[in-house]
Write an enzyme that holds these catalytic residues in place. Sequence first.
Site, PDB file in Angstrom:
ATOM      1  N   HIS B  90       0.936  -1.081   0.024  1.00  0.00           N
ATOM      2  CA  HIS B  90       0.115   0.101  -0.112  1.00  0.00           C
ATOM      3  C   HIS B  90       0.883   1.054   0.055  1.00  0.00           C
ATOM      4  CE1 HIS B  90      -3.759   2.410   0.581  1.00  0.00           C
ATOM      5  NE2 HIS B  90      -3.232   2.689   1.824  1.00  0.00           N
ATOM      6  N   ASN B 130      -2.332  -6.689   6.477  1.00  0.00           N
ATOM      7  CA  ASN B 130      -1.116  -6.030   6.809  1.00  0.00           C
ATOM      8  C   ASN B 130      -1.017  -4.518   6.301  1.00  0.00           C
ATOM      9  OD1 ASN B 130       1.645  -5.522   6.857  1.00  0.00           O
ATOM     10  ND2 ASN B 130       2.177  -7.528   6.647  1.00  0.00           N
ATOM     11  N   GLY B 132       1.562  -2.777   5.637  1.00  0.00           N
ATOM     12  CA  GLY B 132       2.392  -2.677   4.673  1.00  0.00           C
ATOM     13  C   GLY B 132       2.027  -3.398   3.381  1.00  0.00           C
ATOM     14  N   GLU B 133       0.829  -4.134   3.441  1.00  0.00           N
ATOM     15  CA  GLU B 133       0.712  -4.718   2.019  1.00  0.00           C
ATOM     16  C   GLU B 133      -0.736  -4.431   1.460  1.00  0.00           C
ATOM     17  OE1 GLU B 133       1.511  -9.196   2.567  1.00  0.00           O
ATOM     18  OE2 GLU B 133       3.103  -8.691   3.839  1.00  0.00           O
ATOM     19  N   MET B 134      -1.947  -5.041   1.803  1.00  0.00           N
ATOM     20  CA  MET B 134      -3.142  -4.566   1.372  1.00  0.00           C
ATOM     21  C   MET B 134      -3.796  -3.543   2.092  1.00  0.00           C
ATOM     22  SD  MET B 134      -3.997  -8.471  -0.160  1.00  0.00           S
ATOM     23  CE  MET B 134      -5.425  -7.981  -1.090  1.00  0.00           C
TER      24      MET B 134
END
Lengths: 337, 337
Positions: B90, B130, B132-134
């Site tokens: 993201h 997460n 830092g991810e989705m």
Amino acid sequence: MNSRKRRLARVTLVAGAVAAAALAVVAQERSFDQLYAPIQPPKSVDLGKVELGKKLFFDPRLSQSGFISCNSCHNLSMGGSDNLSTSIGHKWQKGPINAPTVLNSALNLAQFWDGRAADLKEQAGGPIANPGEMAFQHTLAVDVLQSIPAYAREFKLIYGKDKIDIDMVTDAIAEFEKTLVTPNSRFDQYLLGKKDALTKDELAGYKLFNESGCVACHNGPNLGGNSFQKMGIVEPYKGAGDGRAAVTGKDADRFSYKVPTLRNVELTYPYFHDGAAWTLAEAVDIMGRLQLGRKFTEQENAQIVAFLKTLTGEQPVFRLPILPPSNEKTLRPRPFD
Amino acid sequence: MNSRKRRLARVTLVAGAVAAAALAVVAQERSFDQLYAPIQPPKSVDLGKVELGKKLFFDPRLSQSGFISCNSCHNLSMGGSDNLSTSIGHKWQKGPINAPTVLNSALNLAQFWDGRAADLKEQAGGPIANPGEMAFQHTLAVDVLQSIPAYAREFKLIYGKDKIDIDMVTDAIAEFEKTLVTPNSRFDQYLLGKKDALTKDELAGYKLFNESGCVACHNGPNLGGNSFQKMGIVEPYKGAGDGRAAVTGKDADRFSYKVPTLRNVELTYPYFHDGAAWTLAEAVDIMGRLQLGRKFTEQENAQIVAFLKTLTGEQPVFRLPILPPSNEKTLRPRPFD
């Protein structure tokens, strides 16, 4: 002329010949049908180019990051669009404009909202090199492909040359995009004679769409895509932007954009060049007021929306392509440089 | 013990029972074959869940931005990986670790490099939430799906309930992922009796792979994925990280990671938990020196690499899923919040 008359004059001016023809036959409602046409499968495609172009369309190695492909913003799972107001580019840059659908885009008179690309081939090169989109360089993209033996062989098979160039890359992508048509919508079934393909409400919406003047701009097989028109005719549109003037340099073309297709419009939200309208109801209301000087009632709005949803055609069906791997010679992605 | 003996002792320790068995049969070269197994198609899948899970796997609306799907980092056009050292999350956040391939991942003893998820279902929930991810929340992801009638109906058909929950979402994704196997690699053809499936060099590489001890960790149907091992046994690895210790809290598990599968390793570059090795030659060289205390010659390295490329199986073949559209009730993506 009073304000109302001025508005009407302007609407008439924009509506042009097509609308004039339409209005002339308003008594014979069914004659509006001839202002549209069903989506047709392409009559001639080079299947080798199509299969190569399909891979390229899905290949993020055409971007500097190795993360963004054509399909990232023209997602073929989602109506050929990204369903975002404006797109996300390299390093999460916020794009300046809404990504138009790639579906049926071969039918448009030009590409991009401002029509700065004459055709799909010219369009395909744009995002690859745009620093706010894929942020790559054509020469580097070609180097990447050339380094991958399976690509090098496929280009040679199709274009007969040992060295890949960017023209071949965009030519193959454009050939694949020619196949991205969506035939057999319920509206097309109706046009082709299945008179019960539309419900009573949808037919009422179709009638309104024609008689209120939407058809003036949204006509032809793509219900749009065949002219540039001013955004905000009767009332100005907030954030109208330069539009077509960026291409022509003419002040008269400010706020003008290529009329978007209404094909698959149920899938291609949000709407307008700035993606500001998230629902069809909102888009129809704004278009009615700003372009036609008409406030649709809630029922009218719902009927037009119902009609618009009959424009969803069969989505392109194909296998997800498998991409040939990079190797030690392939330029590596630079997502964080 | 001198340094050389200590190294050997450590290698033997790590190699464990499998290596011991392997070494015992070293004289009968072909007996190594029994330490592997061909990839098998799953014996039982729920096709309804598979088709639903496939849509979810490709649906970026499971992310806050509406831009990142499971397929963004586990790209099924590219060996189920993103071919980046560490993934892009993201707002273009740089991930802390390399995205492991989703291909054949059902065969792993646990999921993630540190094994913190017991199975695919547990794994699938991780990236969605997460930051830092989705960067989404499970409750919001479920709300998005619930708002879309076609999804609501499909969940009801399959799970028999009116209300979607995150367990159904991850269950369906996991069921789809169970189908992502890659049978019929040339190595599997060899294991199944086609003795000329491998070339002379590939066979030499296979022999080296076995006899030098690679097999100690990379065995079983997935040539890995079935144990945790220390990264840097004979020589330390730069940037080894906490690894498995983050899960167990044991200092002895520092630098330990789930051994990655070597299936389709030709497609899943770059290598290691930090994605620092971009070529198979580099990865084989580093593994030989750090894990086995052996410097492969150029020829040996090339032969092992040739063998590793025989592990590329048939990639999953399926139609790109078409996603049902959002509507006025659907939570809108927030890519720039």
